[in-house]
Design an enzyme around this catalytic site. Structure first.
Site, short mmCIF file in Angstrom:
data_model
loop_
_atom_site.label_atom_id
_atom_site.label_comp_id
_atom_site.label_asym_id
_atom_site.label_seq_id
_atom_site.Cartn_x
_atom_site.Cartn_y
_atom_site.Cartn_z
N HIS A 156 0.82 -1.22 0.00
CA HIS A 156 0.00 0.00 0.00
C HIS A 156 0.85 1.26 0.00
CE1 HIS A 156 -4.08 -1.76 0.71
NE2 HIS A 156 -3.32 -2.79 1.03
N ASP A 364 3.51 9.48 -0.76
CA ASP A 364 2.33 8.69 -0.37
C ASP A 364 2.09 7.61 -1.41
OD1 ASP A 364 0.00 8.07 1.11
OD2 ASP A 364 -0.42 10.19 1.40
#
Ligand code: GDG
Length: 464
Positions: A156, A364
């Site tokens: 992720h 991110d």
């Protein structure tokens, strides 16, 4: 059809009373597990001196299996290697990265324990899907025990450039661990490139023409599978009565002022300090905003036991306090800084009340808040998303104003541009983001990954 076994550090239990409380990832996983009568395996969240075997319970059509951690596991594996070594390093924050052998050992020990606790409950035809940086080494242990299941892994968070990964003494062990999977999923092509670069240039591996990677005696598949949003569900939440109430409450309190909004876990990767400094520059350069604009920053605290988070929290409070002290008036405070979480449906309403969404992480994997802000807008009067180029979401959301979050002047210009953008341009940008969100929902992401995993040939343990 084969069962699906999902493995992640934490499990998410379906909440029948309040589906809106759950994130899109949890809802998507629940649906897939239900369809395949699957099992979700993870840490219970409990710490105990003598953790027993896995505890099972049946929920809405699938099974949840959890294990406890010992206090050492919690310190070394969770707070240590996962959150003080891998998390910062994979987000390019070398200065925050802890290098500690105890953490290494704890990580591989707990990964092995996950594998041993699961193994007796896995059936021959199960598909296994392991999630995220906490459990990279899980499959290798399963293979040691003789597993020839199809095992997939989805990261992720970003995959770091080789030079950064090489600073971890366990870099090779980690990557060898990744080669125990059959399919690896990354958020973006850039992450996939970083991984391939390490494999080819540092591990002496081979990138085959069809994209398969060969190293450590195994050939595996790896691809970019950008995660999407539970679009219909989030839009329904953003249009709910609760969201409407929250939006009206916010608009009343704005009293005609404009609002920029940020919603982030309190984490040093999310770029809060840079955002505040850019906002300060905006106020300093454009006095017309005094009394007429505010920044609402929602920042629920996370990982409070990790020292770097404590320091960062104090730094951000300091900056926020200074800016408010410098510009506030008796009837206006420029930054409303809120250290608590809100239900997802309330967030939808707050996003609608905002003119600008600020999603400016320094790095991110994807950033779902960017997608949620875009999804909550309406065609009549859409807000503008200012989005860091270092978030995976920037590769898809080309309707955002994409910025370099490190440069406060760039960020300031982007905010000013967003605040003054014509309705026509805002609508065009909204339409383009809306199309991107529709092209790839969280269900599409999940189905693509599971289908690719199903399609991988079953592997055998390599000889020798
Ligand atoms: C990791 C990767 C990747 C936030 N505040 C509240 C709240 N949230 C929700 C958001 C969003 C989720 O939490 C945060 O997701 P992000 O994607 O932004 O970031 P991480 O937690 O760091 O997640 C990331 C993600 O995994 C998925 O693959 O995108 O890159 O780092 O859904 O809305 N939710 C509620 N109240 C809050 O105050 N209910």
């Amino acid at each position: 059809m084969s069962r699906l076994v999902v493995v992640s550090n934490r499990v998410s239990v379906p909440d029948r009373k309040d589906r809106g409380a759950q994130g899109g990832l949890a809802v998507a996983m629940h649906a897939a597990l239900k369809r395949n009568s699957g099992v979700w395996f993870g840490w219970s969240g409990e710490v105990s001196e003598h953790p027993g075997a896995a505890a099972f319970r049946d929920v809405e059509g699938f099974t949840i299996a959890t294990i406890d951690l010992t206090p050492d596991d919690y310190d070394e594996y969770y707070n240590g290697y996962a959150n003080r070594s891998l998390w910062p390093l994979f987000h390019n924050r070398m200065g925050h990265t802890a290098y500690d052998r105890l953490y290494d050992r704890g990580y591989f020990r707990v990964n092995a324990r996950f594998a041993h606790a699961m193994a007796p409950h896995i059936r021959r035809d199960d598909l296994i899907w392991v999630h995220d940086y906490h459990l990279i080494a899980c499959a290798e242990e399963l293979r040691r025990m003789g597993s020839s299941h199809r095992i997939g892994f989805f990261l992720h968070i970003p995959f770091p450039p080789a030079d950064l990964l090489l600073t971890l003494s366990s870099h090779e062990t980690l990557v060898r661990g990744l080669f125990a999977y059959d399919l690896l999923g990354f958020q973006t092509e850039a992450d996939l490139r970083s991984f391939r670069d390490y494999v080819v240039n540092e591990a002496g591996g081979v990138l085959h023409e069809d994209g398969r990677l060969e190293a450590f005696g195994r050939t595996i598949r790896a691809g970019a599978f950008p995660i999407g949003l539970d679009l219909d569900e989030f839009r329904a939440l953003a249009s709910s009565r609760e969201a409407g109430r929250q939006e009206s409450r916010m608009r009343r309190s704005l009293a005609g002022r404009k609002m920029a909004i940020g919603v982030d876990r309190l984490d040093y990767t999310k770029g809060l300090e840079n955002r505040f400094l850019a906002f300060e520059q905006l106020l300093a350069h454009y006095p017309e905003h005094h009394g007429n604009l505010l920044l609402l920053q929602i920042a629920p605290p996370s990982r409070g036991e990790v020292p770097e988070y404590e320091t960062m929290r104090a730094d951000i409070e300091h900056v926020c306090g200074r800016i408010n002290g410098r510009f506030a008036d008796v009837d206006w405070v420029p930054i409303r800084y809120v250290n608590r979480g809100y239900p997802r449906r309330s967030l939808g309403g707050l996003f609608r009340a905002a003119h600008v969404g600020l999603v400016t992480p320094l790095k991110d994997g994807m950033n779902l808040v960017a997608k949620e802000f875009a999804a909550a807008q309406t065609e009549e009067d859409p807000g503008v998303l200012v989005l860091s180029r270092f978030a995976g979401a920037a590769r898809e959301l080309d309707g955002a104003v994409v910025v370099n979050p490190y440069d406060p002047a760039v960020l300031m210009d982007a905010m000013q541009r967003a605040l003054n953008m014509s309705l026509e341009e805002r609508r065009e940008r909204f339409a383009s983001m809306d199309a991107a969100l529709r092209r790839n929902t969280v269900a599409d992401w999940r189905d693509r990954f599971v289908a690719a995993l199903r399609d991988t040939p079953r592997t055998r343990l390599s000889e020798g």
